[in-house]
Design an enzyme around this catalytic site. Structure first.
Site, PDB file in Angstrom:
ATOM      1  N   HIS A 146      45.321  29.624  38.565  1.00 45.09           N
ATOM      2  CA  HIS A 146      44.741  28.581  39.417  1.00 45.09           C
ATOM      3  C   HIS A 146      43.642  27.860  38.674  1.00 45.09           C
ATOM      4  O   HIS A 146      42.870  28.465  37.937  1.00 45.09           O
ATOM      5  CB  HIS A 146      44.207  29.164  40.733  1.00 45.09           C
ATOM      6  CG  HIS A 146      43.297  30.343  40.556  1.00 45.09           C
ATOM      7  ND1 HIS A 146      43.770  31.614  40.316  1.00 45.09           N
ATOM      8  CD2 HIS A 146      41.949  30.449  40.569  1.00 45.09           C
ATOM      9  CE1 HIS A 146      42.756  32.447  40.198  1.00 45.09           C
ATOM     10  NE2 HIS A 146      41.622  31.762  40.339  1.00 45.09           N
TER      11      HIS A 146
ATOM     12  N   HIS B 286      40.324  25.732  39.227  1.00 43.91           N
ATOM     13  CA  HIS B 286      39.278  25.343  40.176  1.00 43.91           C
ATOM     14  C   HIS B 286      38.898  23.880  39.938  1.00 43.91           C
ATOM     15  O   HIS B 286      38.767  23.454  38.783  1.00 43.91           O
ATOM     16  CB  HIS B 286      38.013  26.183  39.959  1.00 43.91           C
ATOM     17  CG  HIS B 286      38.155  27.646  40.233  1.00 43.91           C
ATOM     18  ND1 HIS B 286      37.644  28.246  41.373  1.00 43.91           N
ATOM     19  CD2 HIS B 286      38.731  28.641  39.520  1.00 43.91           C
ATOM     20  CE1 HIS B 286      37.892  29.557  41.327  1.00 43.91           C
ATOM     21  NE2 HIS B 286      38.549  29.813  40.218  1.00 43.91           N
TER      22      HIS B 286
HETATM   23  P1  AMP Z   1      39.048  33.471  40.433  1.00 42.52           P
HETATM   24  O1  AMP Z   1      37.775  34.252  40.496  1.00 42.52           O
HETATM   25  O2  AMP Z   1      39.062  32.418  39.347  1.00 42.52           O
HETATM   26  O3  AMP Z   1      40.279  34.375  40.382  1.00 42.52           O
HETATM   27  O4  AMP Z   1      39.117  32.632  41.768  1.00 42.52           O
HETATM   28  C1  AMP Z   1      39.734  33.078  42.916  1.00 42.52           C
HETATM   29  C2  AMP Z   1      39.296  32.153  44.005  1.00 42.52           C
HETATM   30  O5  AMP Z   1      40.159  32.318  45.093  1.00 42.52           O
HETATM   31  C3  AMP Z   1      37.866  32.423  44.515  1.00 42.52           C
HETATM   32  O6  AMP Z   1      37.079  31.253  44.350  1.00 42.52           O
HETATM   33  C4  AMP Z   1      38.088  32.776  45.980  1.00 42.52           C
HETATM   34  O7  AMP Z   1      37.064  32.282  46.818  1.00 42.52           O
HETATM   35  C5  AMP Z   1      39.428  32.130  46.261  1.00 42.52           C
HETATM   36  N1  AMP Z   1      40.170  32.734  47.349  1.00 42.52           N
HETATM   37  C6  AMP Z   1      40.362  34.058  47.591  1.00 42.52           C
HETATM   38  N2  AMP Z   1      41.143  34.221  48.670  1.00 42.52           N
HETATM   39  C7  AMP Z   1      41.456  32.978  49.115  1.00 42.52           C
HETATM   40  C8  AMP Z   1      42.232  32.476  50.202  1.00 42.52           C
HETATM   41  N3  AMP Z   1      42.866  33.298  51.062  1.00 42.52           N
HETATM   42  N4  AMP Z   1      42.304  31.137  50.360  1.00 42.52           N
HETATM   43  C9  AMP Z   1      41.684  30.303  49.515  1.00 42.52           C
HETATM   44  N5  AMP Z   1      40.956  30.708  48.463  1.00 42.52           N
HETATM   45  C10 AMP Z   1      40.830  32.024  48.270  1.00 42.52           C
END
Ligand code: AMP
Ligand code: ZN
Length: 114
Positions: free
Chosen positions: A100, A102
């Site tokens: 993903h 950001h």
């Molecule tokens: P990372 O730390 O780069 O793996 O980012 C994961 C991101 O996913 C974090 O910013 C979380 O806040 C986000 N996240 C986790 N669960 C969900 C969800 N159900 N819907 C949307 N975002 C999420």
């Protein structure tokens, strides 16, 4: 990947605020936004980390960035500025193991940190 959170969002099995989707990617609002704009752009294909990309994904990774720029533009951050972040593996801050990108805008950013 049956137990992947972002695959579930892609498939509509987990609620999310989807802001964009096409045949290659889905984008949705981050659950815990770090700034006024905080979206995530994911490939429809389950790819765990940046390390799992191959040459066949060149177009996809470019497309993810084009979508990021579009989301930032639509949210009004094209000129003022925004940040894209792609965390790889735990040491890089990755917590969800479906690739993903950001897209973060409106925060107070330093040169290299949050
Ligand atoms: P990372 O730390 O780069 O793996 O980012 C994961 C991101 O996913 C974090 O910013 C979380 O806040 C986000 N996240 C986790 N669960 C969900 C969800 N159900 N819907 C949307 N975002 C999420
Ligand atoms: Zn997945």
């Amino acid at each position: 990947m049956a137990d992947c959170l972002f695959c579930k969002i892609r498939d509509g099995l987990q609620p999310a605020d989807i802001v964009y989707q096409d045949e290659q990617v889905v984008a949705f609002r981050d659950l815990r936004p770090q700034a006024p704009l905080h979206d995530l752009v994911i490939p429809r294909e389950h790819i765990a980390t940046l390390n799992d990309l191959g040459p066949e994904h060149r177009e996809l990774i470019g497309h993810m960035h084009l979508v990021a720029a579009r989301l930032a533009r639509e949210a009004g951050f094209a000129e003022s500025g925004y940040r894209t972040v792609l965390n790889c593996n735990r040491g890089g801050g990755q917590t969800v193991f479906h690739l993903h990108l950001h897209v973060i805008g409106g925060g107070r950013f330093h040169l290299s940190g949050g």
